[in-house]
Design a protein around this motif. Sequence first.
Motif, mmCIF file in Angstrom:
data_model
loop_
_atom_site.group_PDB
_atom_site.id
_atom_site.type_symbol
_atom_site.label_atom_id
_atom_site.label_comp_id
_atom_site.label_asym_id
_atom_site.label_seq_id
_atom_site.Cartn_x
_atom_site.Cartn_y
_atom_site.Cartn_z
ATOM 1 N N VAL A 5 50.063 35.933 50.420
ATOM 2 C CA VAL A 5 49.418 35.832 51.712
ATOM 3 C C VAL A 5 48.206 36.856 51.669
ATOM 4 O O VAL A 5 48.136 37.827 51.090
ATOM 5 C CB VAL A 5 50.256 36.502 52.816
ATOM 6 C CG1 VAL A 5 49.570 36.445 54.048
ATOM 7 C CG2 VAL A 5 51.567 35.975 52.742
ATOM 8 N N VAL A 6 46.977 36.090 52.104
ATOM 9 C CA VAL A 6 45.901 36.709 52.166
ATOM 10 C C VAL A 6 45.063 36.949 53.482
ATOM 11 O O VAL A 6 45.572 35.819 54.218
ATOM 12 C CB VAL A 6 44.637 36.098 51.051
ATOM 13 C CG1 VAL A 6 45.096 36.347 49.897
ATOM 14 C CG2 VAL A 6 44.260 34.777 51.667
ATOM 15 N N THR A 7 44.528 37.723 53.945
ATOM 16 C CA THR A 7 43.483 37.846 54.907
ATOM 17 C C THR A 7 42.142 37.726 54.716
ATOM 18 O O THR A 7 42.162 38.606 53.753
ATOM 19 C CB THR A 7 44.199 39.004 55.830
ATOM 20 O OG1 THR A 7 45.461 38.824 56.086
ATOM 21 C CG2 THR A 7 43.240 39.035 57.237
ATOM 22 N N ARG A 105 45.665 33.815 38.356
ATOM 23 C CA ARG A 105 46.958 33.131 37.943
ATOM 24 C C ARG A 105 48.282 33.650 38.554
ATOM 25 O O ARG A 105 49.190 33.586 38.011
ATOM 26 C CB ARG A 105 47.007 33.231 36.274
ATOM 27 C CG ARG A 105 45.914 33.019 35.536
ATOM 28 C CD ARG A 105 45.640 31.790 35.045
ATOM 29 N NE ARG A 105 44.846 31.346 34.159
ATOM 30 C CZ ARG A 105 43.317 31.476 34.430
ATOM 31 N NH1 ARG A 105 42.819 31.768 35.609
ATOM 32 N NH2 ARG A 105 42.447 31.299 33.545
ATOM 33 N N SER A 106 47.953 34.058 39.743
ATOM 34 C CA SER A 106 49.122 34.530 40.617
ATOM 35 C C SER A 106 49.321 33.757 42.031
ATOM 36 O O SER A 106 49.953 34.494 42.703
ATOM 37 C CB SER A 106 49.427 35.926 40.622
ATOM 38 O OG SER A 106 48.242 36.688 41.094
ATOM 39 N N GLY A 107 48.451 32.689 42.126
ATOM 40 C CA GLY A 107 48.503 32.027 43.290
ATOM 41 C C GLY A 107 47.382 32.864 44.463
ATOM 42 O O GLY A 107 47.061 32.263 45.475
ATOM 43 N N TYR A 108 46.570 33.647 44.031
ATOM 44 C CA TYR A 108 45.577 34.144 45.162
ATOM 45 C C TYR A 108 44.370 33.000 45.096
ATOM 46 O O TYR A 108 43.817 33.109 46.415
ATOM 47 C CB TYR A 108 45.260 35.443 44.633
ATOM 48 C CG TYR A 108 46.128 36.601 45.091
ATOM 49 C CD1 TYR A 108 46.345 37.015 46.501
ATOM 50 C CD2 TYR A 108 46.910 37.217 44.154
ATOM 51 C CE1 TYR A 108 47.253 37.987 46.764
ATOM 52 C CE2 TYR A 108 47.854 38.031 44.507
ATOM 53 C CZ TYR A 108 47.592 38.462 45.664
ATOM 54 O OH TYR A 108 48.902 39.644 46.221
ATOM 55 N N GLY A 109 44.032 32.527 44.319
ATOM 56 C CA GLY A 109 42.893 31.447 44.314
ATOM 57 C C GLY A 109 43.308 30.535 45.302
ATOM 58 O O GLY A 109 42.507 30.059 46.323
ATOM 59 N N ARG A 110 44.500 29.829 45.253
ATOM 60 C CA ARG A 110 44.882 28.876 46.187
ATOM 61 C C ARG A 110 45.124 29.496 47.499
ATOM 62 O O ARG A 110 44.624 28.631 48.395
ATOM 63 C CB ARG A 110 46.343 28.469 45.670
ATOM 64 C CG ARG A 110 46.949 27.276 46.626
ATOM 65 C CD ARG A 110 48.326 26.902 45.754
ATOM 66 N NE ARG A 110 48.170 26.592 44.647
ATOM 67 C CZ ARG A 110 47.761 25.272 44.022
ATOM 68 N NH1 ARG A 110 47.299 24.389 44.835
ATOM 69 N NH2 ARG A 110 47.613 24.886 42.800
ATOM 70 N N ALA A 111 45.513 30.345 47.632
ATOM 71 C CA ALA A 111 45.569 31.418 49.200
ATOM 72 C C ALA A 111 44.386 31.570 49.847
ATOM 73 O O ALA A 111 44.095 31.229 50.704
ATOM 74 C CB ALA A 111 46.428 32.683 48.814
ATOM 75 N N ILE A 112 43.442 32.049 48.939
ATOM 76 C CA ILE A 112 41.922 32.302 49.332
ATOM 77 C C ILE A 112 41.557 30.923 49.809
ATOM 78 O O ILE A 112 40.643 30.669 51.015
ATOM 79 C CB ILE A 112 41.054 33.033 48.258
ATOM 80 C CG1 ILE A 112 41.880 34.369 48.142
ATOM 81 C CG2 ILE A 112 39.636 33.155 48.851
ATOM 82 C CD1 ILE A 112 41.015 35.166 47.026
ATOM 83 N N LEU A 113 41.569 29.742 48.976
ATOM 84 C CA LEU A 113 41.076 28.611 49.335
ATOM 85 C C LEU A 113 41.338 28.080 50.610
ATOM 86 O O LEU A 113 40.867 27.563 51.618
ATOM 87 C CB LEU A 113 41.216 27.676 48.219
ATOM 88 C CG LEU A 113 40.581 26.249 48.414
ATOM 89 C CD1 LEU A 113 39.120 26.199 48.330
ATOM 90 C CD2 LEU A 113 41.130 25.258 47.051
ATOM 91 N N ALA A 114 42.765 28.092 50.775
ATOM 92 C CA ALA A 114 43.751 27.942 52.203
ATOM 93 C C ALA A 114 42.773 28.490 53.221
ATOM 94 O O ALA A 114 42.872 27.801 54.393
ATOM 95 C CB ALA A 114 44.993 27.725 52.053
ATOM 96 N N ALA A 115 42.802 29.725 53.085
ATOM 97 C CA ALA A 115 42.219 30.512 54.304
ATOM 98 C C ALA A 115 40.680 30.368 54.490
ATOM 99 O O ALA A 115 40.215 30.198 55.699
ATOM 100 C CB ALA A 115 42.318 32.111 53.683
ATOM 101 N N VAL A 116 40.027 29.822 53.423
ATOM 102 C CA VAL A 116 38.521 29.392 53.663
ATOM 103 C C VAL A 116 38.652 27.983 54.370
ATOM 104 O O VAL A 116 37.634 27.795 55.295
ATOM 105 C CB VAL A 116 37.900 29.161 52.285
ATOM 106 C CG1 VAL A 116 36.529 28.460 52.464
ATOM 107 C CG2 VAL A 116 37.542 30.783 51.796
ATOM 108 N N GLU A 117 39.521 27.174 54.209
ATOM 109 C CA GLU A 117 39.584 25.740 54.577
ATOM 110 C C GLU A 117 39.887 26.064 56.138
ATOM 111 O O GLU A 117 39.386 25.302 57.055
ATOM 112 C CB GLU A 117 40.515 25.199 53.938
ATOM 113 C CG GLU A 117 40.322 24.508 52.823
ATOM 114 C CD GLU A 117 41.535 23.650 51.831
ATOM 115 O OE1 GLU A 117 42.554 23.658 52.251
ATOM 116 O OE2 GLU A 117 41.290 23.463 50.597
#
Length: 159
Positions: A5-7, A105-117
């Motif tokens: 989860v990212v904020t 390589r632990s899912g943060y890129g995908r999480a950040i991208l989803a938050a940016v979207e």
Amino acid sequence: MNPPVVTLRAMRQDEYEDYRAGRDLEYVQSLAKTMPADAAMEKARQDRARFLPRGLATEHQRLLVAESATGQVVGFAWVGLEEPRSGTTDTAWLHDLKVEEPFRRSGYGRAILAAVEAVAREAGAARLGLNVFGANAPAIKLYQTCGYEVTAQQMAKRL
């Protein structure tokens, strides 16, 4: 394993200075693969002047810090809330997405991208565009697995 989860929060001025210096260096290094180093430095300077003339205070630009659930900085994103060529607001533009080395390589890129979207959608954009250097295979794979499609492509051959 659950995705992280990212904020996202607004970047502070002290963070911006470090981010800008690091991004400029990485951008010049990428550009220098296809042009002379001095031309790459000049293009980087011109692009920053064009897209971030007022730094953090530049209208329609969001420089964001991604934090983990524990408040640790895991990455950064720069999203423009208008398409850079046309200036239309139906397409937002991801100028940069960076995951800090220990968190790759632990899912943060995908999480950040989803938050940016989500930021782009909330601003009224129906699309999020981006450029990615052709040699950046990890980023290309991330974008493809998140549903991004190639809309333009440049190619070259060293002679």
